[in-house]
Design a protein around this motif. Structure first.
Motif, PDB file in Angstrom:
ATOM      1  N   GLU A   1      45.427   6.828 -33.923  1.00  0.00           N
ATOM      2  CA  GLU A   1      44.708   5.562 -33.913  1.00  0.00           C
ATOM      3  C   GLU A   1      43.491   5.683 -33.004  1.00  0.00           C
ATOM      4  OE1 GLU A   1      45.652   1.849 -35.265  1.00  0.00           O
ATOM      5  OE2 GLU A   1      45.556   3.609 -36.568  1.00  0.00           O
ATOM      6  N   ARG A   2      42.500   4.799 -33.251  1.00  0.00           N
ATOM      7  CA  ARG A   2      41.310   4.772 -32.400  1.00  0.00           C
ATOM      8  C   ARG A   2      41.105   3.335 -31.906  1.00  0.00           C
ATOM      9  NH1 ARG A   2      35.078   6.892 -33.495  1.00  0.00           N
ATOM     10  NH2 ARG A   2      34.775   7.672 -31.377  1.00  0.00           N
ATOM     11  N   PRO A   3      41.809   2.942 -30.849  1.00  0.00           N
ATOM     12  CA  PRO A   3      41.750   1.554 -30.387  1.00  0.00           C
ATOM     13  C   PRO A   3      40.450   1.191 -29.683  1.00  0.00           C
ATOM     14  CG  PRO A   3      43.128   2.846 -28.934  1.00  0.00           C
ATOM     15  CD  PRO A   3      42.760   3.744 -30.070  1.00  0.00           C
ATOM     16  N   ALA A   4      39.667   2.185 -29.288  1.00  0.00           N
ATOM     17  CA  ALA A   4      38.367   1.965 -28.645  1.00  0.00           C
ATOM     18  C   ALA A   4      37.436   3.071 -29.114  1.00  0.00           C
ATOM     19  CB  ALA A   4      38.503   1.983 -27.118  1.00  0.00           C
ATOM     20  N   PRO A   5      36.111   2.826 -29.102  1.00  0.00           N
ATOM     21  CA  PRO A   5      35.189   3.839 -29.627  1.00  0.00           C
ATOM     22  C   PRO A   5      35.192   5.146 -28.852  1.00  0.00           C
ATOM     23  CG  PRO A   5      33.992   2.023 -28.612  1.00  0.00           C
ATOM     24  CD  PRO A   5      35.407   1.591 -28.698  1.00  0.00           C
ATOM     25  N   ASP A   6      35.733   5.138 -27.638  1.00  0.00           N
ATOM     26  CA  ASP A   6      35.779   6.353 -26.831  1.00  0.00           C
ATOM     27  C   ASP A   6      37.210   6.799 -26.562  1.00  0.00           C
ATOM     28  OD1 ASP A   6      36.527   4.259 -25.222  1.00  0.00           O
ATOM     29  OD2 ASP A   6      35.270   4.838 -23.510  1.00  0.00           O
ATOM     30  N   GLN A   7      38.156   6.377 -27.418  1.00  0.00           N
ATOM     31  CA  GLN A   7      39.554   6.688 -27.145  1.00  0.00           C
ATOM     32  C   GLN A   7      40.329   6.930 -28.434  1.00  0.00           C
ATOM     33  OE1 GLN A   7      42.299   3.487 -25.886  1.00  0.00           O
ATOM     34  NE2 GLN A   7      42.800   4.763 -24.125  1.00  0.00           N
ATOM     35  N   LEU A   8      41.132   7.992 -28.422  1.00  0.00           N
ATOM     36  CA  LEU A   8      42.103   8.268 -29.466  1.00  0.00           C
ATOM     37  C   LEU A   8      43.500   8.215 -28.857  1.00  0.00           C
ATOM     38  CD1 LEU A   8      40.386  11.357 -31.142  1.00  0.00           C
ATOM     39  CD2 LEU A   8      40.659   9.112 -32.201  1.00  0.00           C
ATOM     40  N   ILE A   9      44.424   7.585 -29.566  1.00  0.00           N
ATOM     41  CA  ILE A   9      45.841   7.580 -29.194  1.00  0.00           C
ATOM     42  C   ILE A   9      46.604   8.147 -30.374  1.00  0.00           C
ATOM     43  CG2 ILE A   9      47.853   6.154 -28.644  1.00  0.00           C
ATOM     44  CD1 ILE A   9      46.041   6.166 -26.354  1.00  0.00           C
ATOM     45  N   ALA A  10      47.561   9.021 -30.100  1.00  0.00           N
ATOM     46  CA  ALA A  10      48.268   9.661 -31.201  1.00  0.00           C
ATOM     47  C   ALA A  10      49.725   9.899 -30.842  1.00  0.00           C
ATOM     48  CB  ALA A  10      47.598  10.987 -31.569  1.00  0.00           C
ATOM     49  N   LEU A  11      50.543  10.087 -31.878  1.00  0.00           N
ATOM     50  CA  LEU A  11      51.919  10.543 -31.732  1.00  0.00           C
ATOM     51  C   LEU A  11      51.958  12.012 -32.120  1.00  0.00           C
ATOM     52  CD1 LEU A  11      53.956   7.613 -33.344  1.00  0.00           C
ATOM     53  CD2 LEU A  11      53.684   8.126 -30.915  1.00  0.00           C
ATOM     54  N   ALA A  12      52.328  12.847 -31.172  1.00  0.00           N
ATOM     55  CA  ALA A  12      52.497  14.261 -31.477  1.00  0.00           C
ATOM     56  C   ALA A  12      53.780  14.446 -32.284  1.00  0.00           C
ATOM     57  CB  ALA A  12      52.539  15.077 -30.187  1.00  0.00           C
ATOM     58  N   ALA A  13      53.876  15.574 -32.949  1.00  0.00           N
ATOM     59  CA  ALA A  13      55.014  15.830 -33.822  1.00  0.00           C
ATOM     60  C   ALA A  13      56.337  15.835 -33.071  1.00  0.00           C
ATOM     61  CB  ALA A  13      54.811  17.153 -34.553  1.00  0.00           C
ATOM     62  N   ASP A  14      56.312  16.085 -31.764  1.00  0.00           N
ATOM     63  CA  ASP A  14      57.542  16.115 -30.968  1.00  0.00           C
ATOM     64  C   ASP A  14      57.866  14.778 -30.314  1.00  0.00           C
ATOM     65  OD1 ASP A  14      55.563  15.985 -29.041  1.00  0.00           O
ATOM     66  OD2 ASP A  14      56.112  17.839 -28.018  1.00  0.00           O
ATOM     67  N   GLY A  15      57.103  13.709 -30.657  1.00  0.00           N
ATOM     68  CA  GLY A  15      57.389  12.392 -30.117  1.00  0.00           C
ATOM     69  C   GLY A  15      56.606  12.011 -28.890  1.00  0.00           C
ATOM     70  N   LYS A  16      55.791  12.920 -28.375  1.00  0.00           N
ATOM     71  CA  LYS A  16      54.952  12.584 -27.225  1.00  0.00           C
ATOM     72  C   LYS A  16      53.820  11.652 -27.647  1.00  0.00           C
ATOM     73  CE  LYS A  16      55.649  16.952 -24.733  1.00  0.00           C
ATOM     74  NZ  LYS A  16      54.973  18.200 -24.265  1.00  0.00           N
ATOM     75  N   VAL A  17      53.436  10.759 -26.758  1.00  0.00           N
ATOM     76  CA  VAL A  17      52.263   9.913 -26.949  1.00  0.00           C
ATOM     77  C   VAL A  17      51.125  10.558 -26.184  1.00  0.00           C
ATOM     78  CG1 VAL A  17      51.299   7.604 -26.711  1.00  0.00           C
ATOM     79  CG2 VAL A  17      53.761   7.895 -27.085  1.00  0.00           C
ATOM     80  N   VAL A  18      50.043  10.915 -26.894  1.00  0.00           N
ATOM     81  CA  VAL A  18      48.951  11.643 -26.270  1.00  0.00           C
ATOM     82  C   VAL A  18      47.646  10.887 -26.473  1.00  0.00           C
ATOM     83  CG1 VAL A  18      50.061  13.898 -26.415  1.00  0.00           C
ATOM     84  CG2 VAL A  18      48.712  13.074 -28.340  1.00  0.00           C
ATOM     85  N   ALA A  19      46.712  11.096 -25.558  1.00  0.00           N
ATOM     86  CA  ALA A  19      45.428  10.390 -25.598  1.00  0.00           C
ATOM     87  C   ALA A  19      44.290  11.380 -25.410  1.00  0.00           C
ATOM     88  CB  ALA A  19      45.379   9.322 -24.517  1.00  0.00           C
ATOM     89  N   SER A  20      43.121  11.030 -25.993  1.00  0.00           N
ATOM     90  CA  SER A  20      41.953  11.899 -25.901  1.00  0.00           C
ATOM     91  C   SER A  20      40.687  11.064 -26.029  1.00  0.00           C
ATOM     92  CB  SER A  20      41.985  12.961 -27.009  1.00  0.00           C
ATOM     93  OG  SER A  20      40.813  13.763 -26.995  1.00  0.00           O
ATOM     94  N   GLY A  21      39.609  11.577 -25.473  1.00  0.00           N
ATOM     95  CA  GLY A  21      38.311  10.946 -25.652  1.00  0.00           C
ATOM     96  C   GLY A  21      37.499  11.589 -26.757  1.00  0.00           C
ATOM     97  N   ASP A  22      37.673  12.907 -26.921  1.00  0.00           N
ATOM     98  CA  ASP A  22      36.844  13.643 -27.887  1.00  0.00           C
ATOM     99  C   ASP A  22      37.652  14.370 -28.954  1.00  0.00           C
ATOM    100  OD1 ASP A  22      38.010  15.668 -26.427  1.00  0.00           O
ATOM    101  OD2 ASP A  22      36.136  16.489 -25.650  1.00  0.00           O
TER     102      ASP A  22
END
Length: 319
Positions: free
Chosen positions: A239-260
């Motif tokens: 998901e992209r909840p903000a223009p400078d942020q990505l939130i994702a579910l990794a395949a192992d169940g971790k919640v991970v975040a990124s800017g780029d």
């Protein structure tokens, strides 16, 4: 947004195709796109989809089926889930099937107060169904009724993403990105990608992110072309909840975040070591998610902690 892992055996679409094949002595029509070139215009239709037949009185109430979508209605904050056996309102008493409809809802997104978009397949018990593919559907009353917008009989969108003026859909029939700037009435066909979940933001509508079996992809031209993103982990949903942020579910169940999309940090983890399936972002902090066992979780702190809001088997008759 959509669920990861679409290879579910014996879905309503499969059953629907079998029914058609048994009742006709000629091959099923090819329901994929029939027009060549990069641009396809589809005329909008305005027919309300009928209610599918419910189980007989006394039969056990079926559950949600495999979940493919989640959304939060900004009108009242209600959480909705979409699956193989309908669209459901989630609350303290369990999952309530909306309007007793059993359509197989694949793509699903909430685009405004009481306004939903969806795609998928009709219930196998729907006597009026003429195709296994519903195209794009729209509801303006929180799922009580649905109207065909376009592509009925042609498209099966497994991911739908509204990004400002642009609506993106990933059609499972062609593995192609479709883009619309008029609410889905007409479409342009763009790049083909190997399936996955789409993410975009209203303030950067030309940027599209996609999870695929080959890794994370990124487009800067509205889905016309994509490039692989090096360094991204294997992702089930993004998901992209903000223009400078990505939130994702990794395949192992971790919640991970990124800017780029290249550098990721761990935020948290879904409870119980479950396999993730669906993620949506009502806001950067409010994240509903589902696992492959059809349990639904909710985070109010950007994915750091999670509470279970629905467990398999807690389904009530619709109304």
């Amino acid at each position: 947004m959509r669920a990861a892992g679409d290879g579910c055996p014996h879905t309503p679409a499969c059953l629907f195709s079998i029914v058609l094949d048994l009742t006709h002595d000629h091959p099923l029509p090819d329901t994929r796109g029939r027009c060549g070139g990069r641009r396809l215009l589809l005329t909008a239709r305005s027919t309300t989809s009928p209610k599918a037949t419910a189980p007989k009185t006394g039969d056990p109430v079926p559950g949600t089926g495999h979940l493919h979508g989640l959304g939060v209605d900004p009108a009242d904050g209600t959480l909705y889930a979409a699956g193989h056996l309908g669209v459901f309102r989630l609350g303290p008493t369990g999952a309530v099937r909306i309007a007793d409809r059993y359509q197989d809802t694949m793509g699903f997104t909430v685009t405004g107060p009481r306004t939903f978009l969806a795609s998928g397949h009709p219930s196998p018990t729907d006597p009026t169904a003429t195709s296994p593919h519903l195209g794009l559907l729209r509801s303006a009353d929180a799922g009580q009724t649905w109207t065909t917008v376009s592509a009925g009989g042609d498209a099966d969108f497994h991911s739908l993403q509204q990004s400002g003026p642009t609506l993106y859909g990933l059609d499972s029939q062609t593995s192609q990105i479709w883009a619309s700037k008029d609410g889905g009435a007409t479409w342009e066909r763009r790049a083909k990608i190997p399936g996955g979940d789409l993410a975009a933001h209203a303030r950067a509508p030309q940027e599209v992110w996609a999870t695929t079996r080959d890794g994370l992809l990124h487009s800067t031209d509205g889905g016309a072309t994509f490039e692989s993103v090096p360094g991204a982990p294997a992702l089930a949903a993004v998901e992209r909840p903000a223009p400078d942020q990505l939130i994702a579910l990794a395949a192992d169940g971790k919640v991970v975040a990124s800017g780029d999309g290249r550098s990721w940090s761990e935020r948290g983890r879904l409870p119980g070591g479950v396999q993730p399936a669906v993620l949506t972002a009502a806001s950067p902090a409010h994240l509903p998610a589902a696992d492959t066992n059809d349990a639904v979780y909710e985070s109010k702190d950007g994915g750091r902690t999670w509470n279970a809001v629905h467990q398999t088997g807690h389904t009530n008759p619709g109304h």
